[in-house]
Enzyme design. Structure first.
Site, PDB file in Angstrom:
ATOM      1  N   GLU A   4       0.812  -1.209   0.000  1.00 44.64           N
ATOM      2  CA  GLU A   4       0.000   0.000   0.000  1.00 44.64           C
ATOM      3  C   GLU A   4       0.854   1.271   0.000  1.00 44.64           C
ATOM      4  O   GLU A   4       1.922   1.310   0.597  1.00 44.64           O
ATOM      5  CB  GLU A   4      -0.932  -0.004   1.218  1.00 44.64           C
ATOM      6  CG  GLU A   4      -1.941  -1.136   1.113  1.00 44.64           C
ATOM      7  CD  GLU A   4      -2.959  -1.166   2.243  1.00 44.64           C
ATOM      8  OE1 GLU A   4      -4.094  -1.578   1.968  1.00 44.64           O
ATOM      9  OE2 GLU A   4      -2.639  -0.789   3.372  1.00 44.64           O
ATOM     10  N   CYS A   8       3.321   8.553   1.319  1.00 42.61           N
ATOM     11  CA  CYS A   8       3.867   7.609   2.283  1.00 42.61           C
ATOM     12  C   CYS A   8       4.162   6.306   1.545  1.00 42.61           C
ATOM     13  O   CYS A   8       3.256   5.633   1.045  1.00 42.61           O
ATOM     14  CB  CYS A   8       2.837   7.411   3.398  1.00 42.61           C
ATOM     15  SG  CYS A   8       3.417   6.328   4.701  1.00 42.61           S
ATOM     16  N   CYS A  34       6.916  -6.952   7.215  1.00 41.32           N
ATOM     17  CA  CYS A  34       8.024  -6.405   7.997  1.00 41.32           C
ATOM     18  C   CYS A  34       8.469  -7.473   8.983  1.00 41.32           C
ATOM     19  O   CYS A  34       7.650  -8.230   9.490  1.00 41.32           O
ATOM     20  CB  CYS A  34       7.580  -5.158   8.750  1.00 41.32           C
ATOM     21  SG  CYS A  34       8.932  -4.312   9.615  1.00 41.32           S
ATOM     22  N   CYS A  81       7.040  -5.176  15.727  1.00 43.77           N
ATOM     23  CA  CYS A  81       6.609  -4.219  16.745  1.00 43.77           C
ATOM     24  C   CYS A  81       5.160  -4.559  17.117  1.00 43.77           C
ATOM     25  O   CYS A  81       4.312  -4.724  16.251  1.00 43.77           O
ATOM     26  CB  CYS A  81       6.691  -2.788  16.211  1.00 43.77           C
ATOM     27  SG  CYS A  81       8.365  -2.305  15.749  1.00 43.77           S
ATOM     28  N   CYS A 138       1.878  -2.595  15.642  1.00 39.16           N
ATOM     29  CA  CYS A 138       1.814  -2.245  14.218  1.00 39.16           C
ATOM     30  C   CYS A 138       1.136  -3.366  13.435  1.00 39.16           C
ATOM     31  O   CYS A 138       1.492  -4.534  13.574  1.00 39.16           O
ATOM     32  CB  CYS A 138       3.222  -2.010  13.682  1.00 39.16           C
ATOM     33  SG  CYS A 138       3.236  -1.575  11.927  1.00 39.16           S
ATOM     34  N   GLY A 156       6.984  -1.816   6.142  1.00 42.37           N
ATOM     35  CA  GLY A 156       8.358  -2.293   6.104  1.00 42.37           C
ATOM     36  C   GLY A 156       9.347  -1.399   6.826  1.00 42.37           C
ATOM     37  O   GLY A 156       9.027  -0.266   7.221  1.00 42.37           O
ATOM     38  N   GLU A 157      10.547  -1.928   7.012  1.00 42.06           N
ATOM     39  CA  GLU A 157      11.638  -1.177   7.629  1.00 42.06           C
ATOM     40  C   GLU A 157      12.608  -0.783   6.505  1.00 42.06           C
ATOM     41  O   GLU A 157      13.341  -1.623   5.981  1.00 42.06           O
ATOM     42  CB  GLU A 157      12.328  -2.059   8.682  1.00 42.06           C
ATOM     43  CG  GLU A 157      13.649  -1.523   9.191  1.00 42.06           C
ATOM     44  CD  GLU A 157      13.606  -0.068   9.679  1.00 42.06           C
ATOM     45  OE1 GLU A 157      12.693   0.297  10.432  1.00 42.06           O
ATOM     46  OE2 GLU A 157      14.501   0.700   9.285  1.00 42.06           O
ATOM     47  N   SER A 176      12.068   6.857   7.752  1.00 34.86           N
ATOM     48  CA  SER A 176      11.728   6.538   9.142  1.00 34.86           C
ATOM     49  C   SER A 176      12.212   5.133   9.475  1.00 34.86           C
ATOM     50  O   SER A 176      11.988   4.192   8.720  1.00 34.86           O
ATOM     51  CB  SER A 176      10.206   6.625   9.331  1.00 34.86           C
ATOM     52  OG  SER A 176       9.857   6.280  10.653  1.00 34.86           O
ATOM     53  N   SER A 211      11.438   5.978  15.095  1.00 36.11           N
ATOM     54  CA  SER A 211      10.275   5.554  15.871  1.00 36.11           C
ATOM     55  C   SER A 211      10.744   5.225  17.281  1.00 36.11           C
ATOM     56  O   SER A 211      11.388   4.206  17.495  1.00 36.11           O
ATOM     57  CB  SER A 211       9.635   4.327  15.224  1.00 36.11           C
ATOM     58  OG  SER A 211       9.118   4.680  13.959  1.00 36.11           O
ATOM     59  N   LEU A 212      10.426   6.111  18.218  1.00 35.23           N
ATOM     60  CA  LEU A 212      10.937   5.922  19.579  1.00 35.23           C
ATOM     61  C   LEU A 212       9.897   5.216  20.459  1.00 35.23           C
ATOM     62  O   LEU A 212      10.156   4.137  20.996  1.00 35.23           O
ATOM     63  CB  LEU A 212      11.327   7.287  20.169  1.00 35.23           C
ATOM     64  CG  LEU A 212      12.124   7.266  21.456  1.00 35.23           C
ATOM     65  CD1 LEU A 212      13.458   6.550  21.295  1.00 35.23           C
ATOM     66  CD2 LEU A 212      12.369   8.703  21.956  1.00 35.23           C
ATOM     67  N   HIS A 213       8.757   5.830  20.631  1.00 37.94           N
ATOM     68  CA  HIS A 213       7.576   5.243  21.291  1.00 37.94           C
ATOM     69  C   HIS A 213       7.711   4.958  22.788  1.00 37.94           C
ATOM     70  O   HIS A 213       6.704   4.675  23.443  1.00 37.94           O
ATOM     71  CB  HIS A 213       7.113   3.967  20.582  1.00 37.94           C
ATOM     72  CG  HIS A 213       6.893   4.127  19.113  1.00 37.94           C
ATOM     73  ND1 HIS A 213       6.269   5.230  18.573  1.00 37.94           N
ATOM     74  CD2 HIS A 213       7.224   3.348  18.053  1.00 37.94           C
ATOM     75  CE1 HIS A 213       6.220   5.111  17.255  1.00 37.94           C
ATOM     76  NE2 HIS A 213       6.798   3.983  16.916  1.00 37.94           N
ATOM     77  N   ASN A 268      -3.437   4.127  16.223  1.00 40.54           N
ATOM     78  CA  ASN A 268      -4.517   3.760  15.303  1.00 40.54           C
ATOM     79  C   ASN A 268      -4.838   2.286  15.479  1.00 40.54           C
ATOM     80  O   ASN A 268      -3.984   1.438  15.233  1.00 40.54           O
ATOM     81  CB  ASN A 268      -4.093   4.031  13.854  1.00 40.54           C
ATOM     82  CG  ASN A 268      -3.976   5.519  13.577  1.00 40.54           C
ATOM     83  OD1 ASN A 268      -4.888   6.283  13.855  1.00 40.54           O
ATOM     84  ND2 ASN A 268      -2.826   5.933  13.061  1.00 40.54           N
ATOM     85  N   CYS A 272      -1.304   5.613   9.946  1.00 39.38           N
ATOM     86  CA  CYS A 272      -0.062   4.994  10.414  1.00 39.38           C
ATOM     87  C   CYS A 272      -0.359   3.670  11.104  1.00 39.38           C
ATOM     88  O   CYS A 272      -1.215   3.597  11.975  1.00 39.38           O
ATOM     89  CB  CYS A 272       0.626   5.872  11.454  1.00 39.38           C
ATOM     90  SG  CYS A 272       1.165   7.447  10.866  1.00 39.38           S
TER      91      CYS A 272
HETATM   92  N1  SAH Z   1       9.615   0.666  10.068  1.00 44.41           N
HETATM   93  C1  SAH Z   1       9.756   2.085  10.016  1.00 44.41           C
HETATM   94  C2  SAH Z   1       8.801   2.719   9.034  1.00 44.41           C
HETATM   95  C3  SAH Z   1       7.356   2.634   9.442  1.00 44.41           C
HETATM   96  S1  SAH Z   1       6.806   4.233   9.729  1.00 44.41           S
HETATM   97  C4  SAH Z   1       9.619   2.663  11.406  1.00 44.41           C
HETATM   98  O1  SAH Z   1       9.352   1.920  12.323  1.00 44.41           O
HETATM   99  O2  SAH Z   1       9.835   3.845  11.593  1.00 44.41           O
HETATM  100  C5  SAH Z   1       5.271   4.022  10.446  1.00 44.41           C
HETATM  101  C6  SAH Z   1       5.141   4.775  11.766  1.00 44.41           C
HETATM  102  O3  SAH Z   1       3.862   4.482  12.338  1.00 44.41           O
HETATM  103  C7  SAH Z   1       6.172   4.298  12.756  1.00 44.41           C
HETATM  104  O4  SAH Z   1       6.552   5.342  13.601  1.00 44.41           O
HETATM  105  C8  SAH Z   1       5.372   3.276  13.514  1.00 44.41           C
HETATM  106  O5  SAH Z   1       5.940   2.986  14.753  1.00 44.41           O
HETATM  107  C9  SAH Z   1       4.036   3.941  13.627  1.00 44.41           C
HETATM  108  N2  SAH Z   1       2.953   3.006  13.910  1.00 44.41           N
HETATM  109  C10 SAH Z   1       2.943   1.675  13.726  1.00 44.41           C
HETATM  110  N3  SAH Z   1       1.787   1.149  14.102  1.00 44.41           N
HETATM  111  C11 SAH Z   1       1.019   2.176  14.519  1.00 44.41           C
HETATM  112  C12 SAH Z   1      -0.320   2.281  14.996  1.00 44.41           C
HETATM  113  N4  SAH Z   1      -1.096   1.197  15.089  1.00 44.41           N
HETATM  114  N5  SAH Z   1      -0.775   3.490  15.323  1.00 44.41           N
HETATM  115  C13 SAH Z   1      -0.007   4.597  15.173  1.00 44.41           C
HETATM  116  N6  SAH Z   1       1.244   4.560  14.724  1.00 44.41           N
HETATM  117  C14 SAH Z   1       1.757   3.372  14.404  1.00 44.41           C
END
Ligand code: SAH
Length: 393
Positions: free
Chosen positions: A104, A117, A124, A128, A131, A177-178, A209, A231-233, A316, A359
């Site tokens: 997508e 995007c 992937c 995580c 995701c 994907g990464e 990212s 992506s820190l989180h 999301n 996302c």
């Molecule tokens: N693999 C890379 C590129 C993906 S970017 C990365 O991790 O950065 C997609 C972004 O959306 C990342 O920051 C990811 O952590 C975030 N993301 C993944 N699942 C999500 C969700 N369910 N709700 C909101 N953000 C999410």
């Protein structure tokens, strides 16, 4: 001769011109076709500025060269399986990469800019927990052609003309994907995005990212000049390792060191830290405090105010997830704690969630290797029913 995209499925023996950036297309023209470099430039413009896919339409090339190209090469974009428009102007494409795999791509228009995007892999491997792409597992890397092909499909649909009619102003490698796990193909595709013969985007308008692949962040700093998002989180290792298994390999301190090196290499530019807010998981006052401390430390080491930018992403949801989005007051409260500490931390508005384009909601289609493409098609069509638009128009 270098063959880009070696790790992908080959369905055609002729070379796909979409696999080449300027440097490799020049080599192809000089070494394989015995032609001058500027011919390669003409072909790039035909493809990326005028969306031609038939060498016979490239009228300034001369008949003999067109015939030679026809014999050796193709211009094959990804197949549009369907596209969907969201009520808010967001647009999503499901693109077929081969008979078993689709990914997508999402276009998000917003006040004077249009961001695409882009996906880098089918599925992937990083797993995580929050995701949706992770739930489908990993199938394969996309080739350069398949990465830049996403930009081509969207730009063509939008009637984008580089340098004149810019509908597509930014690209973020934030789809499925990464991207750093598919390093060479992604870097080559990003070079076409930034090339005047390609899409002419400034470095700062192309963002990669990553979930935090530390050695590749350093490699990226050497190979490219794009903007970096991480992506820190979570600000604490224990929690981050729970959410993102890659943290066990590259914990926060090691990751932040790499981010500092990246920022110092590109003086005066910032790094964006994405922080997906999950209810009761990482949205508490101690998390805000921990995040502020990390970001302040980053600014101090890079010696620049606001070198670290935080992007808050409300979680999301997707089917089967155990995580929840915090309520609006909690999101605002978390943001206020960052603002009070002097940090700008925009909340990324959810766009296109009515078409599952937000996302973490991208899933694409990965088919069991034993299934036939006819079955695949039927399933995709069934899934696309409702809100579907004819993509071939
Ligand atoms: N693999 C890379 C590129 C993906 S970017 C990365 O991790 O950065 C997609 C972004 O959306 C990342 O920051 C990811 O952590 C975030 N993301 C993944 N699942 C999500 C969700 N369910 N709700 C909101 N953000 C999410």
């Amino acid at each position: 001769m270098e063959r880009p995209g070696d790790n992908t499925v080959q369905t055609e023996s002729r070379t796909n011109i979409f696999d080449f950036d300027r440097a490799s297309l020049e080599r192809f023209f000089e070494q394989e076709l015995g032609e001058k470099k500027f011919r390669a430039h003409q072909v790039m413009k035909w493809i990326h500025h005028r969306y031609a896919t038939d060498f016979n339409d490239m009228t300034d090339l001369g008949k003999a060269l067109r015939a030679k190209l026809e014999e050796r090469a193709v211009v094959r974009p990804p197949e549009v399986i369907y596209d969907k428009a969201s009520a808010d102007g967001t647009h999503k494409w499901l693109l077929g990469m081969d008979p078993r795999n689709a990914i997508e791509t999402v276009y998000i228009p917003d006040k004077g800019r249009g961001t695409l995007c882009v996906s880098s892999q089918v599925g992937c491997a990083l797993n995580c927990g929050f995701c949706s792409t992770a739930t489908q597992g990993f199938n394969r890397n996309l080739s350069t052609a398949e990465v830049i092909g996403q930009v081509w499909v969207a730009a063509k649909h939008l009637g984008n003309v580089p340098h004149q009619q810019r509908r597509l102003t930014n690209v973020v490698m934030m789809g499925m994907g990464e991207p750093l796990a598919n390093f060479d193909n992604v870097v080559r595709a990003m070079s076409i995005m930034r090339d005047d013969l390609g899409y002419g985007l400034a470095n700062k308008r192309v963002t990669l990212s990553t979930a935090g692949m530390v050695p590749q962040i350093d490699r990226l700093g050497e190979a490219s000049d794009v903007s970096l998002a991480v992506s820190l989180h979570a600000p604490f290792d224990e929690l981050r390792s729970e959410l993102m298994p890659i943290n066990r390999k590259y914990p926060i301190a090691v990751l932040m060191d790499a981010c500092v090196r990246y920022a110092l290499r590109r003086k005066g530019t910032s790094v964006t830290f994405e922080y997906t807010l999950m209810k009761g998981v990482n949205d508490q006052p101690e998390h805000a405090r921990g995040l502020v401390a990390l970001m302040r430390d980053f600014d101090r080491r890079v010696q620049m105010k606001d070198a670290a930018k935080v992007n808050l992403i409300p979680f999301n949801p997707f089917p089967g997830t155990r995580f929840e989005r915090p309520d609006e007051a909690a999101i605002r409260g978390f943001q206020k704690k960052l603002n009070d500490a002097g940090m700008i931390a925009p909340v990324r508005r959810t766009r296109g969630d009515d078409i599952d384009a937000a996302c973490g909601q991208l899933k694409g289609q990965v088919m069991d290797r034993t299934r036939r493409s006819a079955t695949f098609r039927k399933q995709v069509e069934a899934r696309a029913a409702g809100g579907q638009r004819d993509a071939s128009a």
